[in-house]
Design a protein around this motif. Structure first.
Motif, PDB file in Angstrom:
ATOM      1  N   MET A   1      13.824 -12.493  35.786  1.00  0.00           N
ATOM      2  CA  MET A   1      12.467 -12.813  36.454  1.00  0.00           C
ATOM      3  C   MET A   1      11.357 -12.217  36.007  1.00  0.00           C
ATOM      4  O   MET A   1      11.294 -10.947  35.860  1.00  0.00           O
ATOM      5  N   TYR A   2      10.234 -13.117  35.630  1.00  0.00           N
ATOM      6  CA  TYR A   2       9.059 -12.488  35.111  1.00  0.00           C
ATOM      7  C   TYR A   2       7.964 -12.019  36.093  1.00  0.00           C
ATOM      8  O   TYR A   2       7.934 -12.690  37.258  1.00  0.00           O
ATOM      9  N   ASN A   3       7.298 -10.883  35.804  1.00  0.00           N
ATOM     10  CA  ASN A   3       6.401 -10.647  36.877  1.00  0.00           C
ATOM     11  C   ASN A   3       5.095 -11.203  36.399  1.00  0.00           C
ATOM     12  O   ASN A   3       4.764 -11.455  35.312  1.00  0.00           O
ATOM     13  N   ILE A   4       4.430 -11.779  37.512  1.00  0.00           N
ATOM     14  CA  ILE A   4       3.296 -12.643  37.482  1.00  0.00           C
ATOM     15  C   ILE A   4       2.054 -11.625  37.706  1.00  0.00           C
ATOM     16  O   ILE A   4       1.860 -11.021  38.789  1.00  0.00           O
ATOM     17  N   ILE A   5       1.318 -11.470  36.589  1.00  0.00           N
ATOM     18  CA  ILE A   5       0.128 -10.532  36.806  1.00  0.00           C
ATOM     19  C   ILE A   5      -0.944 -11.402  37.289  1.00  0.00           C
ATOM     20  O   ILE A   5      -1.206 -12.318  36.700  1.00  0.00           O
ATOM     21  N   PRO A   6      -1.625 -11.160  38.239  1.00  0.00           N
ATOM     22  CA  PRO A   6      -2.611 -11.913  38.920  1.00  0.00           C
ATOM     23  C   PRO A   6      -4.096 -11.727  38.088  1.00  0.00           C
ATOM     24  O   PRO A   6      -4.147 -10.774  37.354  1.00  0.00           O
ATOM     25  N   TYR A   7      -4.527 -12.888  37.565  1.00  0.00           N
ATOM     26  CA  TYR A   7      -5.686 -12.993  36.902  1.00  0.00           C
ATOM     27  C   TYR A   7      -6.807 -12.467  37.582  1.00  0.00           C
ATOM     28  O   TYR A   7      -7.335 -12.840  38.911  1.00  0.00           O
ATOM     29  N   THR A   8      -7.561 -11.663  36.833  1.00  0.00           N
ATOM     30  CA  THR A   8      -8.853 -11.253  37.273  1.00  0.00           C
ATOM     31  C   THR A   8     -10.065 -11.390  36.318  1.00  0.00           C
ATOM     32  O   THR A   8      -9.793 -11.220  35.115  1.00  0.00           O
ATOM     33  N   PRO A   9     -10.654 -12.360  37.061  1.00  0.00           N
ATOM     34  CA  PRO A   9     -11.895 -12.966  36.363  1.00  0.00           C
ATOM     35  C   PRO A   9     -12.836 -11.744  35.843  1.00  0.00           C
ATOM     36  O   PRO A   9     -12.953 -10.842  36.490  1.00  0.00           O
ATOM     37  N   LYS A  10     -13.416 -12.023  34.389  1.00  0.00           N
ATOM     38  CA  LYS A  10     -14.181 -10.882  34.115  1.00  0.00           C
ATOM     39  C   LYS A  10     -15.491 -11.040  34.593  1.00  0.00           C
ATOM     40  O   LYS A  10     -16.060 -12.238  35.207  1.00  0.00           O
ATOM     41  N   PRO A  11     -16.143  -9.927  34.795  1.00  0.00           N
ATOM     42  CA  PRO A  11     -17.613  -9.985  35.600  1.00  0.00           C
ATOM     43  C   PRO A  11     -18.588 -10.578  34.569  1.00  0.00           C
ATOM     44  O   PRO A  11     -18.476 -10.599  33.440  1.00  0.00           O
ATOM     45  N   SER A  12     -19.461 -11.406  35.172  1.00  0.00           N
ATOM     46  CA  SER A  12     -20.268 -12.254  34.485  1.00  0.00           C
ATOM     47  C   SER A  12     -21.222 -11.279  33.466  1.00  0.00           C
ATOM     48  O   SER A  12     -21.531 -10.030  34.069  1.00  0.00           O
ATOM     49  N   TRP A  13     -21.708 -11.666  32.464  1.00  0.00           N
ATOM     50  CA  TRP A  13     -22.535 -10.910  31.689  1.00  0.00           C
ATOM     51  C   TRP A  13     -23.822 -10.243  32.230  1.00  0.00           C
ATOM     52  O   TRP A  13     -24.197  -9.085  31.898  1.00  0.00           O
ATOM     53  N   ASN A  14     -24.125 -11.053  33.203  1.00  0.00           N
ATOM     54  CA  ASN A  14     -25.627 -10.698  33.830  1.00  0.00           C
ATOM     55  C   ASN A  14     -25.415 -10.007  35.078  1.00  0.00           C
ATOM     56  O   ASN A  14     -26.424  -9.814  35.711  1.00  0.00           O
ATOM     57  N   LYS A  15     -24.101  -9.701  35.543  1.00  0.00           N
ATOM     58  CA  LYS A  15     -24.249  -9.075  36.707  1.00  0.00           C
ATOM     59  C   LYS A  15     -24.688  -7.781  36.917  1.00  0.00           C
ATOM     60  O   LYS A  15     -24.764  -6.770  36.163  1.00  0.00           O
ATOM     61  N   GLY A  16     -25.501  -7.395  37.738  1.00  0.00           N
ATOM     62  CA  GLY A  16     -26.152  -6.254  38.057  1.00  0.00           C
ATOM     63  C   GLY A  16     -27.695  -6.127  37.207  1.00  0.00           C
ATOM     64  O   GLY A  16     -28.415  -5.081  36.906  1.00  0.00           O
ATOM     65  N   LYS A  17     -27.856  -7.370  36.456  1.00  0.00           N
ATOM     66  CA  LYS A  17     -29.082  -7.279  35.427  1.00  0.00           C
ATOM     67  C   LYS A  17     -29.973  -8.121  36.131  1.00  0.00           C
ATOM     68  O   LYS A  17     -29.697  -9.212  36.563  1.00  0.00           O
ATOM     69  N   LEU A  18     -31.410  -7.717  35.725  1.00  0.00           N
ATOM     70  CA  LEU A  18     -32.491  -8.698  36.141  1.00  0.00           C
ATOM     71  C   LEU A  18     -32.569  -9.740  34.921  1.00  0.00           C
ATOM     72  O   LEU A  18     -32.694  -9.456  33.967  1.00  0.00           O
ATOM     73  N   VAL A  19     -32.486 -11.083  35.338  1.00  0.00           N
ATOM     74  CA  VAL A  19     -32.460 -12.153  34.367  1.00  0.00           C
ATOM     75  C   VAL A  19     -33.650 -12.909  34.585  1.00  0.00           C
ATOM     76  O   VAL A  19     -34.127 -13.288  36.001  1.00  0.00           O
ATOM     77  N   GLY A  20     -34.224 -13.274  33.469  1.00  0.00           N
ATOM     78  CA  GLY A  20     -35.727 -14.034  33.561  1.00  0.00           C
ATOM     79  C   GLY A  20     -36.577 -13.406  32.705  1.00  0.00           C
ATOM     80  O   GLY A  20     -36.317 -12.763  31.788  1.00  0.00           O
ATOM     81  N   GLN A  21     -37.908 -14.196  33.087  1.00  0.00           N
ATOM     82  CA  GLN A  21     -38.827 -13.627  31.935  1.00  0.00           C
ATOM     83  C   GLN A  21     -39.437 -12.207  32.180  1.00  0.00           C
ATOM     84  O   GLN A  21     -39.153 -11.624  33.202  1.00  0.00           O
ATOM     85  N   LYS A  22     -39.382 -11.674  31.107  1.00  0.00           N
ATOM     86  CA  LYS A  22     -39.808 -10.292  31.028  1.00  0.00           C
ATOM     87  C   LYS A  22     -41.327 -10.164  31.342  1.00  0.00           C
ATOM     88  O   LYS A  22     -42.180 -10.979  31.074  1.00  0.00           O
ATOM     89  N   LEU A  23     -41.818  -9.022  32.266  1.00  0.00           N
ATOM     90  CA  LEU A  23     -42.982  -8.923  32.622  1.00  0.00           C
ATOM     91  C   LEU A  23     -43.863  -8.425  31.433  1.00  0.00           C
ATOM     92  O   LEU A  23     -43.557  -7.666  30.411  1.00  0.00           O
ATOM     93  N   PRO A  24     -45.288  -9.032  31.795  1.00  0.00           N
ATOM     94  CA  PRO A  24     -46.201  -8.323  30.548  1.00  0.00           C
ATOM     95  C   PRO A  24     -46.712  -6.940  31.065  1.00  0.00           C
ATOM     96  O   PRO A  24     -46.499  -6.659  32.211  1.00  0.00           O
ATOM     97  N   LEU A  25     -47.115  -6.347  30.118  1.00  0.00           N
ATOM     98  CA  LEU A  25     -47.611  -4.831  30.461  1.00  0.00           C
ATOM     99  C   LEU A  25     -49.213  -5.129  31.078  1.00  0.00           C
ATOM    100  O   LEU A  25     -49.820  -6.256  30.716  1.00  0.00           O
ATOM    101  N   LYS A  26     -49.548  -4.228  31.984  1.00  0.00           N
ATOM    102  CA  LYS A  26     -51.053  -4.557  32.354  1.00  0.00           C
ATOM    103  C   LYS A  26     -51.823  -3.402  31.388  1.00  0.00           C
ATOM    104  O   LYS A  26     -51.337  -2.724  30.769  1.00  0.00           O
TER     105      LYS A  26
END
Length: 207
Positions: A1-26
């Protein structure tokens, strides 16, 4: 009998990162960074910083700038033109006096020739700075004055002067030309001005 290893999805590349337009400098942030680079006698990065603000080029175009693109012989031009890699269309940009001075000093110091890249790679002789290396340098600039590095990037350098020009003049067409956008809608989205302008207009109407 085979052991079934549960699938763990990879975290998204942008998890914890700020996504969007970068701010201009003042403006005050620009001068803070410039002053620090000047006091550190970091001519390479001071020249890079000044030129990046003036030219308003995408990183892919900026890193490939050669001496011939901004100089005629030993004379630094006050205006230059470059064909954009992304669109294939030409864009013109100004080179201010302080940028001309730092460029002249940098070119002389490194004995750069007409066909040399302005900012060569320190890893590979004869190659230009990479976009990744440029991005790391930009992050050191913003970190040096206490800004959140996740909010800024190479596009901050492209957006800074354009944003300041728009805020001062409200001339959207001029900014479109300076950024080399083919459509005005692209400039509107790029600057993110729709909401701010609408609110400003609304606030000026008292009923």
């Amino acid at each position: 009998m085979y052991n079934i290893i549960p699938y763990t999805p990879k975290p998204s590349w942008n998890k914890g990162k700020l996504v969007g337009q970068k701010l201009p400098l003042k403006l005050e942030e620009v001068w803070s960074i410039r002053t620090r680079l000047d006091l550190a006698n970091n001519l390479r990065e001071l020249t890079m910083f000044n030129l990046a603000l003036d030219c308003k080029l995408r990183a892919c175009d900026f890193i490939k700038l050669k001496v011939m693109d901004i100089a005629h012989g030993k004379s630094i031009q006050s205006r230059a033109i470059l064909i954009q890699q992304k669109t294939g269309t030409p864009v013109r940009f100004e080179i201010t006096k302080k940028t001309q001075e730092s460029l002249k000093e940098w070119i002389t110091l490194k004995s750069l020739r007409s066909n040399d890249y302005l900012f060569g790679s320190r890893m590979k002789k004869g190659c230009h700075l990479t976009t990744r290396q440029y991005a790391r340098i930009v992050k050191t600039w913003v970190a040096s004055i206490g800004l959140d590095i996740t909010s800024y990037g190479t596009h901050s350098m492209r957006r800074t002067k354009a944003s300041l020009i728009y805020k001062k003049t409200k001339n959207l067409r001029a900014v479109q030309i300076l950024l080399g956008h083919t459509k005005l809608e692209s400039t509107v989205r790029y600057l993110g001005i729709e909401v701010d302008d609408a609110l400003e207009l609304s606030e000026s109407i008292d009923i």
